[in-house]
Write a protein that holds these residues in place. Structure first.
Motif, PDB file in Angstrom:
ATOM      1  N   LYS A  20      -2.818  -6.463  -2.665  1.00 51.88           N
ATOM      2  CA  LYS A  20      -3.696  -7.475  -2.433  1.00 51.88           C
ATOM      3  C   LYS A  20      -2.782  -8.418  -1.753  1.00 51.88           C
ATOM      4  CE  LYS A  20      -8.253  -7.134  -1.662  1.00 51.88           C
ATOM      5  NZ  LYS A  20      -9.717  -6.718  -1.594  1.00 51.88           N
ATOM      6  N   THR A  21      -2.453  -9.070  -3.026  1.00 52.97           N
ATOM      7  CA  THR A  21      -1.814 -10.851  -2.878  1.00 52.97           C
ATOM      8  C   THR A  21      -0.488 -10.418  -2.265  1.00 52.97           C
ATOM      9  OG1 THR A  21      -3.500 -11.808  -5.404  1.00 52.97           O
ATOM     10  CG2 THR A  21      -1.067 -12.656  -4.300  1.00 52.97           C
ATOM     11  N   LEU A  22       0.193  -9.374  -2.894  1.00 52.15           N
ATOM     12  CA  LEU A  22       1.537  -9.045  -2.461  1.00 52.15           C
ATOM     13  C   LEU A  22       1.963  -9.415  -1.098  1.00 52.15           C
ATOM     14  CD1 LEU A  22       3.247  -6.836  -5.249  1.00 52.15           C
ATOM     15  CD2 LEU A  22       3.382  -9.401  -4.271  1.00 52.15           C
ATOM     16  N   ILE A  23       0.683  -8.510  -0.400  1.00 52.38           N
ATOM     17  CA  ILE A  23       0.272  -8.153   0.886  1.00 52.38           C
ATOM     18  C   ILE A  23      -0.234  -9.751   1.638  1.00 52.38           C
ATOM     19  CG2 ILE A  23      -0.718  -7.084   2.863  1.00 52.38           C
ATOM     20  CD1 ILE A  23      -1.188  -4.389   1.021  1.00 52.38           C
ATOM     21  N   GLU A  25       0.327 -12.878   1.144  1.00 50.42           N
ATOM     22  CA  GLU A  25       1.634 -13.438   1.547  1.00 50.42           C
ATOM     23  C   GLU A  25       2.929 -13.088   1.434  1.00 50.42           C
ATOM     24  OE1 GLU A  25       2.079 -13.869  -3.153  1.00 50.42           O
ATOM     25  OE2 GLU A  25       0.700 -15.541  -3.801  1.00 50.42           O
ATOM     26  N   GLY A  26       2.623 -12.511   2.060  1.00 49.13           N
ATOM     27  CA  GLY A  26       3.786 -11.696   2.998  1.00 49.13           C
ATOM     28  C   GLY A  26       5.254 -10.923   2.149  1.00 49.13           C
ATOM     29  N   ARG A  27       4.890 -10.943   0.896  1.00 43.52           N
ATOM     30  CA  ARG A  27       5.987 -10.538   0.104  1.00 43.52           C
ATOM     31  C   ARG A  27       6.096  -8.105   0.421  1.00 43.52           C
ATOM     32  NH1 ARG A  27       5.228 -12.650  -6.119  1.00 43.52           N
ATOM     33  NH2 ARG A  27       2.886 -12.890  -5.283  1.00 43.52           N
ATOM     34  N   LEU A  28       4.938  -8.187   0.892  1.00 41.31           N
ATOM     35  CA  LEU A  28       5.212  -6.550   0.968  1.00 41.31           C
ATOM     36  C   LEU A  28       4.431  -6.985   2.911  1.00 41.31           C
ATOM     37  CD1 LEU A  28       3.001  -4.697  -1.779  1.00 41.31           C
ATOM     38  CD2 LEU A  28       5.368  -4.630  -1.014  1.00 41.31           C
ATOM     39  N   GLU A  29       4.822  -6.159   3.325  1.00 43.63           N
ATOM     40  CA  GLU A  29       4.685  -6.669   4.812  1.00 43.63           C
ATOM     41  C   GLU A  29       4.831  -4.989   5.360  1.00 43.63           C
ATOM     42  OE1 GLU A  29       4.795  -9.057   7.151  1.00 43.63           O
ATOM     43  OE2 GLU A  29       6.906 -10.347   5.586  1.00 43.63           O
ATOM     44  N   PRO A  30       3.238  -4.735   6.806  1.00 44.89           N
ATOM     45  CA  PRO A  30       2.614  -3.977   7.354  1.00 44.89           C
ATOM     46  C   PRO A  30       3.668  -3.092   7.292  1.00 44.89           C
ATOM     47  CG  PRO A  30       1.287  -5.916   8.142  1.00 44.89           C
ATOM     48  CD  PRO A  30       3.095  -6.239   7.055  1.00 44.89           C
ATOM     49  N   GLY A  31       3.675  -2.116   7.123  1.00 45.08           N
ATOM     50  CA  GLY A  31       4.427  -0.636   7.118  1.00 45.08           C
ATOM     51  C   GLY A  31       6.264  -0.483   6.228  1.00 45.08           C
ATOM     52  N   MET A  51      -2.029   0.818 -12.400  1.00 47.52           N
ATOM     53  CA  MET A  51      -1.578   1.462 -11.347  1.00 47.52           C
ATOM     54  C   MET A  51      -1.830   2.338 -10.166  1.00 47.52           C
ATOM     55  SD  MET A  51       0.083  -1.163  -8.596  1.00 47.52           S
ATOM     56  CE  MET A  51       0.682  -2.388 -10.034  1.00 47.52           C
ATOM     57  N   ARG A  52      -2.007   3.536 -10.685  1.00 41.93           N
ATOM     58  CA  ARG A  52      -2.446   4.714  -9.785  1.00 41.93           C
ATOM     59  C   ARG A  52      -3.277   4.275  -9.404  1.00 41.93           C
ATOM     60  NH1 ARG A  52      -0.680   8.360 -14.047  1.00 41.93           N
ATOM     61  NH2 ARG A  52       0.721   8.288 -13.729  1.00 41.93           N
ATOM     62  N   GLU A  53      -4.179   4.252 -10.412  1.00 42.13           N
ATOM     63  CA  GLU A  53      -5.630   4.256  -9.740  1.00 42.13           C
ATOM     64  C   GLU A  53      -5.739   3.765  -8.832  1.00 42.13           C
ATOM     65  OE1 GLU A  53      -8.669   3.579 -13.036  1.00 42.13           O
ATOM     66  OE2 GLU A  53      -8.152   5.549 -13.528  1.00 42.13           O
ATOM     67  N   ALA A  54      -5.469   2.213  -8.857  1.00 36.30           N
ATOM     68  CA  ALA A  54      -5.181   0.616  -7.789  1.00 36.30           C
ATOM     69  C   ALA A  54      -4.794   1.005  -6.591  1.00 36.30           C
ATOM     70  CB  ALA A  54      -4.561  -0.180  -8.287  1.00 36.30           C
ATOM     71  N   ILE A  55      -3.156   2.203  -6.691  1.00 39.73           N
ATOM     72  CA  ILE A  55      -2.740   2.704  -4.826  1.00 39.73           C
ATOM     73  C   ILE A  55      -3.845   4.080  -4.520  1.00 39.73           C
ATOM     74  CG2 ILE A  55      -0.643   4.042  -3.940  1.00 39.73           C
ATOM     75  CD1 ILE A  55       0.862   2.703  -6.337  1.00 39.73           C
ATOM     76  N   GLY A  62      -7.338   1.946   3.170  1.00 39.75           N
ATOM     77  CA  GLY A  62      -6.860   2.101   4.267  1.00 39.75           C
ATOM     78  C   GLY A  62      -5.897   0.852   4.671  1.00 39.75           C
ATOM     79  N   VAL A  63      -5.771   0.412   3.149  1.00 39.15           N
ATOM     80  CA  VAL A  63      -4.384  -0.461   3.229  1.00 39.15           C
ATOM     81  C   VAL A  63      -2.954  -0.131   3.020  1.00 39.15           C
ATOM     82  CG1 VAL A  63      -4.398  -2.134   1.794  1.00 39.15           C
ATOM     83  CG2 VAL A  63      -6.490  -2.460   2.062  1.00 39.15           C
ATOM     84  N   LEU A  64      -2.955   1.109   2.194  1.00 44.91           N
ATOM     85  CA  LEU A  64      -2.138   1.902   1.957  1.00 44.91           C
ATOM     86  C   LEU A  64      -2.043   3.481   2.368  1.00 44.91           C
ATOM     87  CD1 LEU A  64      -1.360   0.273  -1.956  1.00 44.91           C
ATOM     88  CD2 LEU A  64      -0.574  -0.428   0.141  1.00 44.91           C
ATOM     89  N   GLU A  65      -1.129   3.690   2.735  1.00 44.83           N
ATOM     90  CA  GLU A  65      -0.775   5.167   2.871  1.00 44.83           C
ATOM     91  C   GLU A  65       0.378   5.868   2.997  1.00 44.83           C
ATOM     92  OE1 GLU A  65       0.102   6.858   7.308  1.00 44.83           O
ATOM     93  OE2 GLU A  65       1.487   4.646   6.805  1.00 44.83           O
ATOM     94  N   ALA A  66      -0.585   6.947   2.448  1.00 41.36           N
ATOM     95  CA  ALA A  66       1.323   8.151   1.374  1.00 41.36           C
ATOM     96  C   ALA A  66       1.804   9.141   2.196  1.00 41.36           C
ATOM     97  CB  ALA A  66      -0.223   8.823   0.853  1.00 41.36           C
ATOM     98  N   ARG A  67       3.041   8.547   2.668  1.00 43.27           N
ATOM     99  CA  ARG A  67       3.688   9.939   3.448  1.00 43.27           C
ATOM    100  C   ARG A  67       4.796  10.992   2.016  1.00 43.27           C
ATOM    101  NH1 ARG A  67       6.519   5.047   7.061  1.00 43.27           N
ATOM    102  NH2 ARG A  67       4.338   4.346   8.198  1.00 43.27           N
ATOM    103  N   HIS A  68       4.629  12.368   2.856  1.00 49.02           N
ATOM    104  CA  HIS A  68       4.778  13.336   1.962  1.00 49.02           C
ATOM    105  C   HIS A  68       5.584  13.269   1.540  1.00 49.02           C
ATOM    106  CE1 HIS A  68       4.612  16.803   0.075  1.00 49.02           C
ATOM    107  NE2 HIS A  68       4.989  17.700   0.673  1.00 49.02           N
TER     108      HIS A  68
END
Length: 233
Positions: A20-23, A25-31, A51-55, A62-68
């Motif tokens: 969440k901090t990475l997001i 602070e803008g180090r991970l951007e939407p999309g 890490m797997r549990e956190a993801i 709804g913060v992350l999404e898995a794309r097959h």
């Protein structure tokens, strides 16, 4: 003496907060696509299982999404995506907790309706009127329910605040509203709530924010009073 090993839940929570901090602070951007699970675990100094549990948890939020076949991405972070859990809480809440949710809805609904009175477009006003007319034309609780939801959704959107509209959408439990409308039918109270909806509509037509605020607060207040009576019964 060795320090006790940190509990897994604590490590997972730390991983959640770090992502969440990475997001934030803008180090991970939407999309943006996340680094691989292995890379992210190494970067943050956390085990791959945590890490797997956190993801997984952030995906549920709804913060992350898995794309097959493509990986894990940060969502667009739209309010309606992040607030979906409100709907789950509202659907399954009972008793005093549901009264609390109605109190929150009364505050937000009255504010949104006041804003809508100042900002509503002619087309939105026509939609509100259409749903009001449809509610008045039937005694079928399911039909009334559908138009009741659409009536309030149109007003929330007309307020021009997408985040507020998303919160209200989440708080507007279809399950609970269906129960209310069935209860109103048994109590022969349809006319009363139709008058409340008509009062809200008149305030919007008059573009009178304070009248709109009062009408919406009174309307949700009536639902609160109904629920309290059910709990006391």
């Amino acid at each position: 003496m060795d320090e006790p090993a940190p509990q897994k839940g604590t490590v997972t929570q730390r991983a959640i907060e770090q992502i969440k901090t990475l997001i934030g602070e803008g180090r991970l951007e939407p999309g943006q696509r996340l680094p691989t699970e292995r890379e992210l675990a190494a970067q943050l100094g956390i085990s791959r299982s945590s890490m797997r549990e956190a993801i997984r948890a952030l995906t549920v939020m709804g913060v992350l999404e898995a794309r097959h076949g493509s990986g894990i991405y940060v969502t667009q972070l739209e309010a309606e995506d992040l607030l979906e859990t409100f709907g789950v809480v509202a659907d399954f809440s009972r008793g005093p907790r549901l009264v609390e949710l109605l109190e929150v809805r009364r505050v937000l609904e009255s504010t949104a309706t006041a804003l809508a009175a100042a900002r509503v477009t002619a087309d939105q006003l026509a939609d509100v009127e259409k749903h009001l007319a449809a509610m008045n034309a039937t005694d079928d609780p399911e039909e009334i329910l559908a138009h009741d939801l659409a009536f309030h959704r149109t007003i929330a959107l007309a307020a021009g605040n997408d985040t507020m509209a998303a919160i209200l959408e989440g708080l507007s439990s279809r399950t609970f509203r269906a129960r209310v409308w069935r209860g109103y039918q048994e109590e022969d109270a349809f006319e009363r709530t139709r008058r409340e909806h008509a009062r809200i509509h008149r305030a919007l037509v008059a573009r009178d924010p304070e009248a709109a605020r009062a009408a919406a607060a009174a309307h949700v207040g009536e639902v609160e009073a109904w629920l309290r009576a059910q709990l006391d019964g």
